[in-house]
Design an enzyme around this catalytic site. Structure first.
Site, PDB file in Angstrom:
ATOM      1  N   LYS A 168       7.933  26.491  -3.096  1.00 43.68           N
ATOM      2  CA  LYS A 168       9.274  26.253  -2.574  1.00 43.68           C
ATOM      3  C   LYS A 168       9.842  27.567  -2.042  1.00 43.68           C
ATOM      4  CE  LYS A 168       9.218  21.953  -4.105  1.00 43.68           C
ATOM      5  NZ  LYS A 168       9.178  20.783  -3.200  1.00 43.68           N
TER       6      LYS A 168
ATOM      7  N   HIS B 293      -1.386  13.793  -0.841  1.00 42.91           N
ATOM      8  CA  HIS B 293       0.062  13.632  -1.008  1.00 42.91           C
ATOM      9  C   HIS B 293       0.444  12.295  -0.381  1.00 42.91           C
ATOM     10  CE1 HIS B 293       4.366  14.132  -0.646  1.00 42.91           C
ATOM     11  NE2 HIS B 293       4.309  15.267  -1.312  1.00 42.91           N
ATOM     12  N   ARG B 294       1.246  11.505  -1.114  1.00 39.51           N
ATOM     13  CA  ARG B 294       1.555  10.147  -0.644  1.00 39.51           C
ATOM     14  C   ARG B 294       2.716  10.125   0.349  1.00 39.51           C
ATOM     15  NH1 ARG B 294       4.343   7.056  -5.854  1.00 39.51           N
ATOM     16  NH2 ARG B 294       5.734   8.733  -6.499  1.00 39.51           N
TER      17      ARG B 294
ATOM     18  N   THR C 110       4.535  23.114  -6.707  1.00 41.13           N
ATOM     19  CA  THR C 110       4.597  23.135  -5.251  1.00 41.13           C
ATOM     20  C   THR C 110       5.386  24.351  -4.807  1.00 41.13           C
ATOM     21  OG1 THR C 110       4.616  20.716  -5.264  1.00 41.13           O
ATOM     22  CG2 THR C 110       5.228  21.813  -3.208  1.00 41.13           C
TER      23      THR C 110
ATOM     24  N   SER D 167       4.948  14.497  -9.926  1.00 43.15           N
ATOM     25  CA  SER D 167       5.748  15.573  -9.340  1.00 43.15           C
ATOM     26  C   SER D 167       7.076  15.020  -8.851  1.00 43.15           C
ATOM     27  CB  SER D 167       5.003  16.233  -8.170  1.00 43.15           C
ATOM     28  OG  SER D 167       4.865  15.329  -7.086  1.00 43.15           O
TER      29      SER D 167
ATOM     30  N   ASN E 256      -0.795  -8.333  10.754  1.00 42.67           N
ATOM     31  CA  ASN E 256       0.032  -9.140  11.645  1.00 42.67           C
ATOM     32  C   ASN E 256       1.060  -9.991  10.909  1.00 42.67           C
ATOM     33  OD1 ASN E 256       0.406  -9.590  14.425  1.00 42.67           O
ATOM     34  ND2 ASN E 256      -0.549 -11.611  14.294  1.00 42.67           N
TER      35      ASN E 256
ATOM     36  N   ASP F 191       3.216  21.873   0.292  1.00 50.06           N
ATOM     37  CA  ASP F 191       3.923  20.601   0.335  1.00 50.06           C
ATOM     38  C   ASP F 191       3.449  19.799   1.541  1.00 50.06           C
ATOM     39  OD1 ASP F 191       5.601  18.709  -0.767  1.00 50.06           O
ATOM     40  OD2 ASP F 191       7.239  20.118  -1.064  1.00 50.06           O
ATOM     41  N   GLU F 192       3.949  18.571   1.644  1.00 51.02           N
ATOM     42  CA  GLU F 192       3.401  17.640   2.625  1.00 51.02           C
ATOM     43  C   GLU F 192       3.616  18.074   4.066  1.00 51.02           C
ATOM     44  OE1 GLU F 192       7.668  16.393   2.152  1.00 51.02           O
ATOM     45  OE2 GLU F 192       6.067  17.043   0.798  1.00 51.02           O
TER      46      GLU F 192
END
EC number: 4.1.1.39
Length: 488
Positions: free
Chosen positions: A179, A297-298, A177, A382, A127, A207-208
């Protein structure tokens, strides 16, 4: 000096008068507070609104993140309110800033449900970030007491057991990753996995944002992906893996995908930070029960971690995710395309990997932290890295890291397998040089050139990417710098 009985009585009477009383006078400020080993500590960077006293601002943050509301309420008298009030106990000006302050706040352990990140975060960041008394607010660091950490499971697998399962020691792990992120068919996706692993990588990963889209449903990706893993592992004679992203719209769907991931023989699965703290903890519990490595994965973190004055520092996310129980988390590269000051990144890695950390202001660590024997969490590097930076990556990041070369593998002119081979040879030659005691940081470019004489893919990669580095100033840097001191 302790207060007299008369003084304490007077303060207590004033504290419960009806109406609006400054937070500092309500008991949320105590410059003489003695920190307990069981206290949860938080340090905020605050920018008070003009005219707001920094001490009152710190007290307001303490109040609004614990028991307070905007006015005195008589129901406080029905609780152990003097115990449960958070205590702001220290306010320091931020070096080099005229309107920012560091506020240190202590929270009684009983304010938090055991083993619940959702409950912890509902108080600490729930809050106060919209509070009008502050122009901007950022959670910089926390100290979690051992008694509280013991209620969390920690990383499901941990660095040591992961290396044992993979039978890979003495070097960083290598990954890439797939691609492009989106658009491949299942069969072509599996081919990318196979080529990368056969070329020498330890892992490929989703990937994410690849979940279960119309162009490739999740089960199709899993089946073609594990075929690539198994074929490459058989050819190489090494344990290989692919991070199958089980992120979905509901926990039921995530459990279904994770169970299928286990059934087809994968050693690792993946989730995204955006699924939320409770979902992350739930998946970590599942991963431990099912002997599965859990990669996080962030995704989404920079929406609140990148800016200097508002949000939260990524080191706090590192602490929470180690508590939650993930085995991997993306934590910066220093030399890549994503945000990452060298000192800050070192602080992130130490937070994930050390059993105990001391105060280190130049790395942004404001509290000492004992990790109560929770497993270590493997950092992942990465985003915009390539084999020509291998000496820098090992120097900055050490051995306990997964180096993810996405474009640096799949963008190789001679194909995916060649890109993987270039990265593996670059890593191996640099580790050998380091183990021989050479100055591999200074000699790094020459070490790579020498290795490239017998490795065409490495030579091609070095010719293509040369010394490309994303040299942009970091938005999040240390507030304190190291100073030389004379030895006495």
């Amino acid at each position: 000096m302790s207060q007299s009985v008369e003084s304490r009585t007077r303060i207590k009477n004033e504290r419960y008068e009806s109406g609006v009383i400054p937070y500092a006078k309500m008991g949320y400020w105590d410059a003489d507070y003695v920190i307990k080993d069981t206290d949860v500590l938080a340090m905020f960077r605050m920018t008070p609104q003009k005219g707001v006293d920094p001490v009152e601002c710190a007290a307001a943050i303490a109040g609004e993140s614990s028991t307070a509301t905007w006015t005195v309420v008589w129901t406080d008298l029905l609780t152990a309110c003097d115990l449960y009030r958070a205590k702001a106990y220290r306010v320091d000006p931020v070096p080099g800033a005229t309107d920012q302050y560091f506020a240190y706040i202590a929270y009684e352990l009983d304010l938090f449900e055991e083993g619940s990140l959702a409950n912890l975060t509902a108080s600490i960041i729930g809050n106060v970030f919209g509070f009008k008394a502050v122009n901007a607010l950022r959670l910089e660091d926390m100290r979690l007491p051992i008694a509280y950490l013991k209620t969390f499971q920690g990383p499901a697998t941990g660095v040591i057991v992961e290396r044992e399962r993979l039978d890979k020691y003495g070097r960083p792990l290598l990954g890439a990753t797939v691609k492009p992120k989106l658009g491949l068919s299942g069969k072509n996706y599996g081919r990318v996995v196979y080529e990368g692993l056969k070329g020498g990588l330890d892992f490929l990963k989703d990937d994410e944002n690849i979940n279960s889209q119309p162009f490739m449903r999740w089960k199709e990706r899993f089946l073609f992906g594990i075929e690539g893993v198994n074929r490459a592992a058989a050819a190489a004679g090494e344990v290989k893996g692919h991070y199958f992203n089980v992120t979905a719209g509901t926990m039921e769907d995530m459990y279904e995908r994770a169970e299928f991931c286990k059934e087809i023989g994968s050693v690792i699965c993946m989730i995204d930070l955006v699924i939320g703290y409770t979902a992350i903890q739930s998946m970590a519990i599942w991963a431990r029960k099912n002997s599965m490595i859990l990669h996080l994965h962030r995704a989404g973190n920079s929406t609140y971690s990148r800016q200097k004055t508002h949000g939260m520092n990524f080191r706090v996310i590192c602490k929470w995710m180690r508590m939650a129980g993930v085995d991997h988390i993306h934590a910066g590269t220093v030399v890549g395309k994503l945000e990452g000051d060298p000192l800050m990144v070192k602080g992130f890695y130490n937070t994930l990997l050390e059993t105990q950390t001391d105060v280190n202001l130049v790395q942004g660590l404001f509290f000492a932290q004992d990790w109560a024997a929770l497993n270590k969490c493997m950092p992942v590097a990465s985003g915009g890295i390539h084999c020509g930076q291998m000496h820098q990556l090992i120097n900055y990041l050490g051995d306990d890291v997964v180096l993810q070369f996405g474009g640096g593998t799949i963008g190789h002119p001679d194909g995916i397998q060649a890109g993987a081979t270039a990265n593996r040879v670059a890593l191996e030659c640099m580790v050998v040089a380091r183990n021989e005691g050479r100055d591999y940081v200074t000699e790094g470019p020459q070490i790579l050139r020498n290795a490239a004489k017998s490795c065409g893919p490495l030579q091609t990669a070095l010719d293509l990417w040369k010394d490309i580095t994303f040299n942009y100033a970091s938005t999040d840097t240390a507030d304190f710098v190291e100073t030389a001191t004379a030895n006495k």
